[in-house]
Write an enzyme that holds these catalytic residues in place. Structure first.
Site, PDB file in Angstrom:
ATOM      1  N   CYS A  76     -30.474   5.024  52.471  1.00  0.00           N
ATOM      2  CA  CYS A  76     -30.771   4.406  51.188  1.00  0.00           C
ATOM      3  C   CYS A  76     -31.914   3.436  51.473  1.00  0.00           C
ATOM      4  CB  CYS A  76     -29.542   3.652  50.699  1.00  0.00           C
ATOM      5  SG  CYS A  76     -29.802   2.837  49.134  1.00  0.00           S
TER       6      CYS A  76
ATOM      7  N   ASN B  88     -26.321   0.500  41.954  1.00  0.00           N
ATOM      8  CA  ASN B  88     -27.415  -0.462  42.098  1.00  0.00           C
ATOM      9  C   ASN B  88     -28.776   0.208  42.282  1.00  0.00           C
ATOM     10  OD1 ASN B  88     -27.034   0.475  44.659  1.00  0.00           O
ATOM     11  ND2 ASN B  88     -26.768  -1.509  45.632  1.00  0.00           N
TER      12      ASN B  88
ATOM     13  N   PRO C 148     -35.288  -5.802  47.421  1.00  0.00           N
ATOM     14  CA  PRO C 148     -35.001  -5.853  45.985  1.00  0.00           C
ATOM     15  C   PRO C 148     -33.983  -6.944  45.675  1.00  0.00           C
ATOM     16  CG  PRO C 148     -33.849  -4.005  46.989  1.00  0.00           C
ATOM     17  CD  PRO C 148     -34.644  -4.656  48.078  1.00  0.00           C
ATOM     18  N   GLY C 149     -34.202  -7.667  44.594  1.00  0.00           N
ATOM     19  CA  GLY C 149     -33.219  -8.659  44.148  1.00  0.00           C
ATOM     20  C   GLY C 149     -32.450  -8.085  42.976  1.00  0.00           C
TER      21      GLY C 149
ATOM     22  N   HIS D 207     -31.700  -7.040  53.414  1.00  0.00           N
ATOM     23  CA  HIS D 207     -32.072  -5.876  52.592  1.00  0.00           C
ATOM     24  C   HIS D 207     -32.025  -6.143  51.100  1.00  0.00           C
ATOM     25  CE1 HIS D 207     -27.961  -5.252  51.404  1.00  0.00           C
ATOM     26  NE2 HIS D 207     -28.168  -4.050  50.945  1.00  0.00           N
TER      27      HIS D 207
END
Lengths: 482, 139
Positions: A100, A204, A379-380, A405
């Site tokens: 991922c 997500n 990424p947030g 991450h």
């Protein structure tokens, strides 16, 4: 700081050591601020860092990143490097969603130029980029095609006209891990993957249009092709059902291996096999195959996004300038060379919810970025920010060239859902200036910004620890969620 | 079925389920239906087709784990959604018979993707009203 009966030693403002105790072969090392550590000790993640330290062949430390939380066996946000000869490989140290990862595409457009058309553009992306459960990709794979995807990764996509040479050059490991063996992937796993290539998935995973809101490091940003006010596309997805099934299949193989070889570990989820055993080698061949599927998947998603931009805006590729910045995985186990006790050792680095972050000068970094360090994409949550970092030297000394991450969950999915009951999340996100298109409103509710830790705090820790440095902050303008 | 036989327990990253049943076959079928309820509103699923899968295990936990894995694959590979379930147990072997239909994007809204049912903290135990099971699904 205490975790249950364990005293955790503060090494610096960003580093904490969990001393060796019981059967731990190495101490634990967690990167976090004091405030974050106060939260981290409240769930089982620290116990999991300690459990991982029991694994045969683990070197230096069992490591936790600031976005650490409770996972399956290994914590999410965990790093463990094993000696390549004596050590073990564990599917739980990689996770279900093998390779991922995140991919960033830059453009020559400004966010201001895009803003008036944003709503329609997002609707077009939502139509053209398959997302949500049960969706299928635009490419029909024959069994023979699927074998090529598993061995060639993004290079298969290039052979079909879905990837440029620059896409491949700017993907971690050139978009194809060596040693992939399709025969190590079960028929069930292949069936789960056959019609999912080029689909985002749910949970997500997302496709975002972002604005480069802030640049911290001009030189690195220039090297990565980023400038303030720029529009960019961020994609987060993985190896879909194929990867989940590979993990599931090999967890059972490894459980049998542990019983036969009487390997005793504190948690049966740490199921593992020696790297040099037939079971270990076979899992690594399947892992590489699933990782290649993930590279090809993100490549197809990027291709669809790019084509949609071109058609929707009626622009040529040269005017749009939508080139790859980078693609990096955050669920993997890779053979790398690292210095341990003053000498170079070949190790297998498990990164589960952790990103590789090689420092400037490393030969694995694409040439145009080599002086700046490897791009790292963090990424947030969907309402706040995402970050572009660059690998920094301390990463090699402290964390086997690894960093965080993402933001890391703070709230359970059920908590998140009950906290928004009755509210429209789409409207709430619009109030914050983010347009959302989604396949499932239930998933959207579980992904509210409040469910995550503050990504800026997470990134500040790895920056201060010197393992990766901040290059740019991205602000989401529009999100397509599965 | 009267009311919901399962509830979700707090878990940071995944979903933890607690399911009740009067006897083991009833418990197992409620577990399978709970799994499908995480995917879809089962009231929208018609029971027009029958599917049968088998599992096996030395312990009740192992039997339940193998049944749940098979049930998930029915959806993950064959896009089959279940409305109702029946379980029979003979020694180590368990048979699951489901009534349902294939996923139809016009009529079904599948809310989330389930990556796997995990063996982590899976438990089956006696409770005052019969049996109680707990398990985690990775989403």
């Amino acid at each position: 700081m205490r975790f249950q009966d364990v005293e955790i030693r503060k090494l610096s403002d960003t580093m904490w050591e969990i001393p060796r105790g019981g059967g731990m072969r190495v101490p634990g090392l967690v990167f976090a601020s004091e405030a974050m550590m106060g939260d981290i000790v409240r769930d089982e993640a620290i116990r999991q860092v300690m459990n991982v330290a029991h694994l045969p062949g683990i070197l230096k430390h069992s490591i936790g990143m600031p976005d650490i939380h409770w996972g399956y066996g290994f914590p999410i946000g965990g790093v463990a490097a094993m000696d390549a000869r004596e050590g073990v490989v564990s599917p739980g140290g990689v996770g279900y969603d093998i390779n991922c990862g995140v991919r960033l595409l830059r453009s020559d457009l400004t966010a201001d130029a895009l803003r008036p058309k944003l709503r329609e553009l997002v609707a077009a992306l939502h139509r053209e980029v398959p997302s949500g459960v049960g969706s299928t990709g635009f490419v029909r794979l024959t069994a023979e095609d699927e074998e090529k995807v598993l061995t060639q990764g993004s290079r298969w996509a290039a052979s079909r006209g879905f990837a440029s040479a620059q896409d491949i050059a700017c993907t971690e490991s050139g978009g194809a891990l060596p040693g992939a063996d399709p025969d190590a992937v079960s028929a069930v796993a292949r069936k789960r993957g056959r019609d999912q290539l080029g689909t985002l998935g749910s949970g997500n995973h997302f496709l975002e249009i972002d604005e480069v809101a802030e640049v911290f490091d001009d030189e690195a940003a220039r090297a990565f092709g980023l400038f303030p006010g720029q529009a960019a596309v961020l994609i987060h997805s993985g190896s879909r059902g194929l990867g989940y099934q590979v993990c599931d299949d090999y967890l059972r193989t490894m459980a049998d291996y542990m019983r036969r070889n009487a390997i005793d570990l504190p948690d049966r989820q740490l199921a593992c096999a020696h790297i040099r055993s037939p079971e270990g080698e076979r899992y690594l061949s399947a892992l590489a195959a699933a990782a290649n599927y993930a590279f090809a998947n993100r490549q197809l998603l990027a291709h669809q996004a790019r084509e949609t931009f071109l058609r929707f805006l009626g622009m040529g590729p040269n005017d749009l300038g939508m080139r790859m910045v980078y693609d990096c995985g955050h669920n993997n186990a890779k053979f790398e060379e690292h210095e341990v006790d003053g000498r170079a050792r070949r190790v297998l680095v498990h990164r589960k919810g952790a990103t590789r972050c090689f420092p400037p000068g490393n030969a694995e970094i694409p040439e145009p970025y080599r002086h700046a360090g490897q791009p790292v994409l963090i990424p947030g949550d969907m309402g706040t920010a995402s970050y572009v970092l660059a690998g920094a030297p301390e990463g090699m000394r402290l964390s086997f060239g690894s960093t965080c991450h993402g933001a890391g969950r703070r709230m359970s999915r059920t908590q998140a859902r009950s906290s928004v009951r009755g509210k429209s999340i789409v409207q709430e996100m619009e109030r914050r200036g983010v347009i959302v298109a989604c396949a499932s409103h239930k998933t959207l509710a579980e992904e509210i910004p409040e469910a995550y830790k503050d990504v800026s705090e997470v990134v500040d820790v790895v920056h201060a620890a010197g393992i990766a440095r901040k290059v740019a902050r991205l602000k989401p303008l529009a999100v397509v969620k599965g | 079925m009267k009311g919901r036989r399962f509830r979700l327990l707090p878990h940071t990253a995944d979903l933890m389920l607690e399911v009740r049943g009067e006897d083991l076959p009833g418990l197992f079928s409620s577990c399978v239906l709970a799994l499908f309820s995480l995917l879809v509103d089962r009231r929208t699923v018609r029971g027009t087709e029958i599917r049968s899968v088998e599992g096996a295990g030395e312990t009740a936990e192992d039997q339940l784990f193998s049944l749940l894995r098979e049930a998930l694959l029915l959806f993950a590979i064959h896009k089959f959604l279940a409305r109702s379930a029946r379980v029979t147990i003979e020694g180590k072997r368990v048979t699951l018979t489901l009534a349902g239909e294939p996923f139809d994007s016009e009529r079904h809204s599948v809310d989330r993707e389930i990556k796997a049912v995990t063996a982590h903290l899976m438990s089956v135990e006696r409770s005052p009203g019969g049996y109680l099971a707990r398990f985690i699904v990775d989403v």
